[in-house]
Design an enzyme around this catalytic site. Structure first.
Site, PDB file in Angstrom:
ATOM      1  N   LYS A  34       0.811  -1.230   0.000  1.00 10.37           N
ATOM      2  CA  LYS A  34       0.000   0.000   0.000  1.00 10.37           C
ATOM      3  C   LYS A  34       0.835   1.268   0.000  1.00 10.37           C
ATOM      4  O   LYS A  34       0.375   2.314  -0.406  1.00 10.37           O
ATOM      5  CB  LYS A  34      -0.905   0.027   1.226  1.00 10.37           C
ATOM      6  CG  LYS A  34      -2.136  -0.823   1.076  1.00 10.37           C
ATOM      7  CD  LYS A  34      -3.175  -0.494   2.100  1.00 10.37           C
ATOM      8  CE  LYS A  34      -2.725  -0.790   3.503  1.00 10.37           C
ATOM      9  NZ  LYS A  34      -3.802  -0.658   4.493  1.00 10.37           N
ATOM     10  N   ALA A  45       9.206  -3.295  14.128  1.00  8.32           N
ATOM     11  CA  ALA A  45       9.534  -4.234  15.210  1.00  8.32           C
ATOM     12  C   ALA A  45      10.874  -3.830  15.820  1.00  8.32           C
ATOM     13  O   ALA A  45      11.864  -3.672  15.107  1.00  8.32           O
ATOM     14  CB  ALA A  45       9.597  -5.652  14.663  1.00  8.32           C
ATOM     15  N   GLN A  46      10.890  -3.659  17.114  1.00  9.82           N
ATOM     16  CA  GLN A  46      12.100  -3.130  17.757  1.00  9.82           C
ATOM     17  C   GLN A  46      12.974  -4.228  18.345  1.00  9.82           C
ATOM     18  O   GLN A  46      14.123  -4.419  17.968  1.00  9.82           O
ATOM     19  CB  GLN A  46      11.694  -2.161  18.887  1.00  9.82           C
ATOM     20  CG  GLN A  46      11.024  -0.907  18.424  1.00  9.82           C
ATOM     21  CD  GLN A  46      10.609  -0.032  19.605  1.00  9.82           C
ATOM     22  OE1 GLN A  46      10.768  -0.407  20.770  1.00  9.82           O
ATOM     23  NE2 GLN A  46      10.070   1.131  19.319  1.00  9.82           N
ATOM     24  N   GLU A 112      13.562 -11.399  26.766  1.00  8.00           N
ATOM     25  CA  GLU A 112      12.286 -10.675  26.877  1.00  8.00           C
ATOM     26  C   GLU A 112      11.333 -11.532  27.684  1.00  8.00           C
ATOM     27  O   GLU A 112      11.689 -12.638  28.110  1.00  8.00           O
ATOM     28  CB  GLU A 112      11.727 -10.353  25.475  1.00  8.00           C
ATOM     29  CG  GLU A 112      12.571  -9.308  24.746  1.00  8.00           C
ATOM     30  CD  GLU A 112      12.042  -8.919  23.366  1.00  8.00           C
ATOM     31  OE1 GLU A 112      11.024  -9.471  22.922  1.00  8.00           O
ATOM     32  OE2 GLU A 112      12.683  -8.057  22.737  1.00  8.00           O
ATOM     33  N   HIS A 338      -1.260  -4.456  19.558  1.00  7.85           N
ATOM     34  CA  HIS A 338       0.076  -4.652  19.002  1.00  7.85           C
ATOM     35  C   HIS A 338       0.129  -5.763  17.952  1.00  7.85           C
ATOM     36  O   HIS A 338       0.741  -5.599  16.908  1.00  7.85           O
ATOM     37  CB  HIS A 338       1.019  -4.965  20.160  1.00  7.85           C
ATOM     38  CG  HIS A 338       2.456  -5.135  19.769  1.00  7.85           C
ATOM     39  ND1 HIS A 338       3.184  -4.119  19.189  1.00  7.85           N
ATOM     40  CD2 HIS A 338       3.300  -6.196  19.870  1.00  7.85           C
ATOM     41  CE1 HIS A 338       4.432  -4.539  18.955  1.00  7.85           C
ATOM     42  NE2 HIS A 338       4.511  -5.804  19.346  1.00  7.85           N
ATOM     43  N   GLU A 362       1.643 -12.328  10.153  1.00  7.61           N
ATOM     44  CA  GLU A 362       0.606 -11.911  11.102  1.00  7.61           C
ATOM     45  C   GLU A 362      -0.807 -12.059  10.533  1.00  7.61           C
ATOM     46  O   GLU A 362      -1.763 -12.247  11.278  1.00  7.61           O
ATOM     47  CB  GLU A 362       0.857 -10.460  11.547  1.00  7.61           C
ATOM     48  CG  GLU A 362      -0.042 -10.057  12.708  1.00  7.61           C
ATOM     49  CD  GLU A 362       0.247  -8.657  13.243  1.00  7.61           C
ATOM     50  OE1 GLU A 362       1.283  -8.070  12.890  1.00  7.61           O
ATOM     51  OE2 GLU A 362      -0.588  -8.157  14.025  1.00  7.61           O
ATOM     52  N   SER A 378       7.416 -13.156  16.337  1.00  7.86           N
ATOM     53  CA  SER A 378       6.650 -12.824  15.131  1.00  7.86           C
ATOM     54  C   SER A 378       7.527 -12.662  13.889  1.00  7.86           C
ATOM     55  O   SER A 378       7.134 -13.088  12.792  1.00  7.86           O
ATOM     56  CB  SER A 378       5.821 -11.562  15.345  1.00  7.86           C
ATOM     57  OG  SER A 378       6.649 -10.524  15.777  1.00  7.86           O
TER      58      SER A 378
HETATM   59  C1  SIN Z   1       9.097  -5.378  21.415  1.00  6.29           C
HETATM   60  O1  SIN Z   1      10.173  -4.982  21.031  1.00  6.29           O
HETATM   61  O2  SIN Z   1       8.720  -5.310  22.579  1.00  6.29           O
HETATM   62  C2  SIN Z   1       8.163  -5.986  20.418  1.00  6.29           C
HETATM   63  C3  SIN Z   1       8.615  -7.318  20.081  1.00  6.29           C
HETATM   64  C4  SIN Z   1       7.445  -8.184  19.782  1.00  6.29           C
HETATM   65  O3  SIN Z   1       6.368  -7.706  19.444  1.00  6.29           O
HETATM   66  O4  SIN Z   1       7.584  -9.391  19.958  1.00  6.29           O
END
Ligand code: SIN
Length: 531
Positions: A34, A45-46, A112, A338, A362, A378
């Site tokens: 798009k 994505a960070q 994480e 998210h 996704e 993801s």
């Molecule tokens: C994040 O950096 O917190 C996002 C990573 C994710 O969505 O798994």
């Protein structure tokens, strides 16, 4: 007669690009996106990409963490594929030019929520998605057989005899064309824009999911929308993501009294599964009276031995624009929509329930995330299942079927109609946030459904005289996705993972250790299946 291509890919995030690379070895590929290539959820994505690079034990532990985070309904076969094929796909990506952060030649790994060890690779500190997107797009672009149709919206799928044979494309000059393809892949990402509060970019309107559903493909697990616990919470500021990797590096969460409250919610504290942390922040953020809110903060002021500015350059730059600094300040946060665990139902090879139509990333639901996705799974999902979808599109060897040119060409909306459209979208987004976000119950979901039906009616009226535009298509998609979320959330009368019902607060394995299937039929829109 429209034009023809071997394979049409909708979306240029990690799943679409990975598939395009594979498909181009065997035919002509058109990737419709798009906006410009790279403007996708992937790009934003960070934190990183979770992957077990250290052999079988590591893979087994990644599987265990993925299954545990998913709260009882992870499709185990899908998770096995994800963790086992992930290392190969990531190694391949590195070979193709993706530069993950290293120290002394070794890949750096962070931790994480709900991961039992540090296994998350990252790039440029907190810009992992952008690096994956950049490297895959560059690699795909050297293939002469991949063409990109940028600023192009897929506005319809053409189904003949139970098979998708073509798609309609609307370009930025409002020109509509029809392209026939042997196989069509939906890799158009999620739908965070369905909610007024989201970390997702404006393009994330669920178009692919809605088109697939309208064409007759089944959707699955649509009630499971993941709310990221820590998006910035500043008045008038977009809900910028503050990566879970901040907590991986030791950030605390504090309530308005300055207390670290996570010990009341989970033994893993700030690194509990994402759904648990998001609900805890929501609860701590509620005041004593209805509607009253309290601030919750991320706190990194105690961190020593990590250069936070260097480790998180993107977040640092964003915060600086708002006068905040990770070393000095408490950072106000609250959850935002998210990631959609549900999506277009597929098998493990990306096949949907409709012939000729495939889905990955996704937009798809293999059941790999169950009711709550493990952090940073993801991007890996996009790589692994994007490649798999391409393999099955090639294996299935469907013939090209020429489709006639479209009969109706949409007329652009008048300015007043565009304003009405934006009001309808805003009302839908606000009602989804108010009635179908982190804490739901029958009465709120029914209010949400009434608001969605009102929005759907207004959109149908706008489209009725033959009007059409990218924004109208997006609004219709958001409405369809909202409908699927609301019906699925009403049908699941229990709480599990990201789906929490105030009126059914317990997990009910006896009745609901199952996946929901939204077919959209008027009498019984949702059924449940065991996978
Ligand atoms: C994040 O950096 O917190 C996002 C990573 C994710 O969505 O798994």
């Amino acid at each position: 007669m429209g034009s023809q291509v071997d394979f049409l890919v909708m979306g240029a995030g990690v799943a679409g690009l990975r598939a395009a690379v594979e498909l181009a070895r065997h035919g002509e590929v058109l990737v419709a996106t798009k906006e410009s290539v790279g403007e996708s959820n992937t790009h934003y994505a960070q934190g990183g990409i979770a992957v077990a690079m250290e052999g079988d034990e590591d893979v087994a532990l990644h599987l265990k963490d993925t299954v545990n985070a998913g709260d009882g309904i992870v499709h185990r076969a899908a998770a096995e594929v994800l963790v086992a094929e992930g290392p190969v796909r990531v190694a391949e990506l590195i070979e193709w030019g993706a530069a993950f952060d290293t120290e002394d030649g070794e890949l750096l790994r962070t931790r994480e929520g709900a991961h039992s060890l540090p296994r998350i690779l990252h790039a440029n500190g907190d810009a992992t998605g952008a690096e994956i997107s950049r490297s895959l797009a560059a690699f795909a672009q050297v293939h002469k057989r991949v063409r990109f149709a940028e600023w192009t919206t897929v506005s319809g799928l053409v189904v003949r005899d139970g098979r998708v044979i073509a798609a309609d494309l609307l370009d930025r000059d409002h020109q509509l064309s029809r392209v026939s393809a042997r196989a069509v892949l939906v890799a158009a990402g999620g739908a965070g824009q369905v909610y007024s509060d989201t970390t997702n970019p404006a393009v994330a309107t669920g178009d692919g999911i809605a088109l697939a559903s309208q064409a007759g493909a089944a959707l699955a697990d649509m009630e499971f929308y993941q709310f990221h616990p820590t998006a910035i919470s500043l008045p008038g500021v977009p809900r910028f993501l503050l990566s879970e990797a901040l907590r991986g590096e030791g950030a605390y969460l504090r309530n308005h009294l300055g207390e670290r409250f996570m010990e009341r919610y989970h033994p893993l504290l700030e690194l509990a599964p994402r759904d648990v942390v998001a609900r805890a922040i929501t609860r701590e953020g509620m005041g004593d009276r209805p509607g009253e809110t309290r601030l919750v903060h991320l706190d990194m002021r105690h961190i020593r031995g990590v250069d936070l500015h260097q480790r998180f350059p993107g977040i640092t730059a964003f915060l600086a624009k708002h006068g905040l600094d990770l070393n000095r300040d408490l950072i106000p946060v609250r959850p935002a929509a998210h990631y959609l665990m549900g999506g277009i139902r597929t098998d493990l090879a990306g096949r949907t329930t409709l012939g000729g139509l495939y889905a990955a990333g996704e937009a798809a639901c293999t059941g790999v995330h169950g009711a709550n996705r493990l952090a940073s799974n993801s991007l890996l999902e996009g790589l692994v299942f994007g490649a798999r979808a391409a393999f099955s599109m090639l294996d299935d060897g469907l013939p090209l079927v020429a489709a006639d040119a479209p009969e109706v060409f949409p007329q652009p909306l008048e300015p007043a109609e565009e304003r009405g459209l934006e009001e309808t979208v805003a009302a839908l987004q606000a009602s989804m946030w108010a009635f179908a976000a982190l804490l739901r119950e029958e009465s709120t979901l029914l209010q949400g459904l009434a608001a969605q039906q009102e929005a759907a009616g207004a959109l149908a009226q706008l489209a009725a005289p033959g009007k059409g535009s990218r924004r109208l298509a997006e609004a219709q998609a958001m409405s369809r996705v909202a409908e699927a979320i609301l019906h699925s959330a009403l049908a699941r009368t229990e709480s599990r993972g990201a789906h929490y019902r105030n009126d059914f607060a317990q997990r009910d394995d006896q009745h609901f250790r199952k996946h929901s299937i939204f077919s959209g039929g008027p009498s019984s829109p949702v059924a449940f299946e065991t996978w």
